[in-house]
Design a protein around this motif. Structure first.
Motif, short mmCIF file in Angstrom:
data_model
loop_
_atom_site.label_atom_id
_atom_site.label_comp_id
_atom_site.label_asym_id
_atom_site.label_seq_id
_atom_site.Cartn_x
_atom_site.Cartn_y
_atom_site.Cartn_z
N CYS A 63 0.80 -1.24 0.00
CA CYS A 63 0.00 0.00 0.00
C CYS A 63 0.83 1.29 0.00
CB CYS A 63 -0.96 -0.03 1.19
SG CYS A 63 -2.26 1.16 1.20
N LEU A 84 -5.54 -0.39 3.47
CA LEU A 84 -6.58 0.13 2.56
C LEU A 84 -7.93 0.19 3.26
CD1 LEU A 84 -5.53 -1.81 -0.64
CD2 LEU A 84 -5.51 0.67 -0.39
N MET A 102 -8.05 3.12 5.36
CA MET A 102 -8.31 4.33 4.55
C MET A 102 -9.79 4.43 4.21
SD MET A 102 -5.11 4.53 1.84
CE MET A 102 -5.12 6.29 1.47
N GLN A 103 -10.37 3.29 3.84
CA GLN A 103 -11.80 3.30 3.49
C GLN A 103 -12.63 3.73 4.71
OE1 GLN A 103 -13.35 -0.22 1.43
NE2 GLN A 103 -15.28 -0.01 2.52
N LEU A 112 -10.05 6.66 1.04
CA LEU A 112 -9.57 5.78 -0.05
C LEU A 112 -9.83 6.51 -1.37
CD1 LEU A 112 -8.34 2.95 -0.56
CD2 LEU A 112 -10.65 2.16 -1.05
N LYS A 168 -15.31 4.06 -4.43
CA LYS A 168 -14.00 4.14 -3.76
C LYS A 168 -14.01 3.19 -2.56
CE LYS A 168 -13.36 8.88 -5.23
NZ LYS A 168 -13.33 10.30 -4.86
#
Ligand code: ADE
Length: 427
Positions: A135, A166, A169-170, A175, A384
């Motif tokens: 990532c 990830l 982030m989401q 993200l 996303k």
């Protein structure tokens, strides 16, 4: 295999261009063990599903990755590649890839500044798609190159640690584009993480130290797919395997798989060889180094080297260390004990060895290639979010692998399909 066209456009930053011939030879050797990726490459060459797509890749620069790059290129992609770890690059492969017009920015043992400069070089090619192992590309693009996002269609992520980042982030709503979690395909993690990490971790430890596993106590820290693989392979070589875990469900599994399970404070006293595969932070730290036996070997096979608290061992030894072999640093504690850290705590399988064998990366990278083509085709309909590899891709990879191994399986009859879809049959 189609004959490769070499190019003079030798962009990139590699250790030594004269290593390219050796790289070509080893890439071809790996290709022979990657029949599924080979078929995808042929399909890509016919159908060009990646025509016009610029891919920025941040992966371990190995012979297997080279074959993935060549498949993506056959599909019409323009690619730039950098390393996803400062110690995992195979310099001959990096040199060879530049000759295929795949600018590669990777030098084994590069320092942190060079590592990030190389990531920046890949980002400077203005990718439409990222292909990460851990990532670092997504986070660097998101934090420093927001202006590129308008043209980006998505990304693929190879490993557990990357998928965890990830998803974080989401969750935080940052993200920047859809990402396919290649790691989550069954044909990836059940084989790559288990059999790939299992074999290549022991290979790395043995290449670094030539230690005998039989009769020694190997402490496997973490019993996920990687831990299961390391434990089973170590047991197969005659080691006494101890597992440490924090998840009670995985701990029971380890017990029923036949291993001793105990807290790290107890394991630290009896282990000869320690392998971390947790994806977590400082799972071996000062209190454990204080308890270890003289001569203990400590290494990591998780993505980041911070599974080991390396500052603690520096402190406990006042930095008194020697390097008796490549990839071995022997620290002398105040009480005279010596503890060895292998490969500076970086992924032992890729630092001291060559990473997972090609035959298992075949499935991982078949998933990568097909997921990239899936993104190129479907990105307009994706949000996303982190997406699993579509099950059709996962199943096709399995079918192709079985066929390449000459293994046939049964198929459900119409009656069985109906039975499996019904609720009305009872006792
Ligand atoms: N990760 C683990 N082993 C690997 C290999 N051989 N190539 C690329 N990535 C890997």
């Amino acid at each position: 295999m189609p004959v490769l066209e070499r190019t003079d456009a030798l962009r990139g930053d590699v250790k030594d261009r004269s290593l390219a011939e050796m790289g070509h030879s080893r890439i071809a050797w790996a290709a022979a063990y990657m029949p599924v990726l080979g078929q995808i490459r042929e399909r890509f060459a016919r159908e060009k599903p990646l025509a016009g797509v610029r891919i920025g890749a941040c992966l371990h620069v190995t012979t297997e990755t080279a074959n993935l790059m060549l498949a993506l290129q056959a599909g019409g992609a323009e690619i730039a590649l950098c390393a996803s770890n400062p110690l995992s690059t195979q310099d001959d492969v990096a040199a060879a890839l530049c000759e295929y017009d795949i600018p590669t920015y990777a030098i084994k043992a590069e320092d942190e500044k060079t590592y990030y400069r190389h990531i920046e070089s890949v980002i400077a090619t203005k990718p439409h798609m990222s292909m990460d192992d851990g990532c670092d590309l997504v986070t660097t693009i998101y934090t420093k190159h927001n202006h590129l996002l308008a043209d980006m269609i998505g990304g693929c992520e190879e490993t557990t640690t990357g998928v965890i980042r990830l998803k974080a982030m989401q969750k935080d709503g940052v993200l920047p584009y859809p990402v396919v979690a290649v790691n989550n395909a069954l044909t990836k993690h059940m084989f790559d993480n288990r059999y790939g990490t299992g074999q290549s971790t022991l290979d790395g430890i043995i290449r670094a130290t030539n230690v005998l596993l039989a009769g020694h106590t190997v402490v496997v820290v973490g019993y996920g797919w990687c831990g299961r693989g390391v434990a089973s392979r170590a047991a197969g070589m005659g080691a006494h395997v101890v597992v440490t875990e924090v998840d009670p469900r995985k701990a029971i599994e380890a017990v029923m798989d036949g291993y001793r399970v105990m807290p790290m404070n107890d394991a630290a006293k009896i282990g000869d060889i320690f392998v971390t595969v947790t994806g977590n932070y400082h799972v071996v730290r000062e209190e454990h180094f204080r308890l270890m036996k003289d001569g203990a070997l400590v290494c990591n096979s998780g993505h980041f080297n911070d599974e080991l608290d390396l500052d603690a061992i520096e402190r406990l030894s006042d930095g008194r260390k020697t390097a008796p072999r490549a990839f071995v640093e022997q620290y002398e504690m105040h009480d005279g004990r010596k503890i060895c850290i292998l490969a500076q705590g970086r992924l032992i399988n890729l630092a001291a060895g060559e990473g997972h064998p090609a035959a298992v990366m075949d499935m991982s990278f078949a998933n990568q290639g097909m997921s990239a083509a899936y993104l190129a085709k479907n990105h307009r309909n994706l949000e996303k979010k982190v997406y699993d590899v579509p099950i059709e891709i996962d199943e096709e990879v399995a079918q192709l692998k079985l066929a390449s191994m000459g293994v046939d399986i049964d198929i459900l009859s119409a009656e069985q399909v109906k039975y499996m879809a019904s609720w009305s049959e009872g006792t």
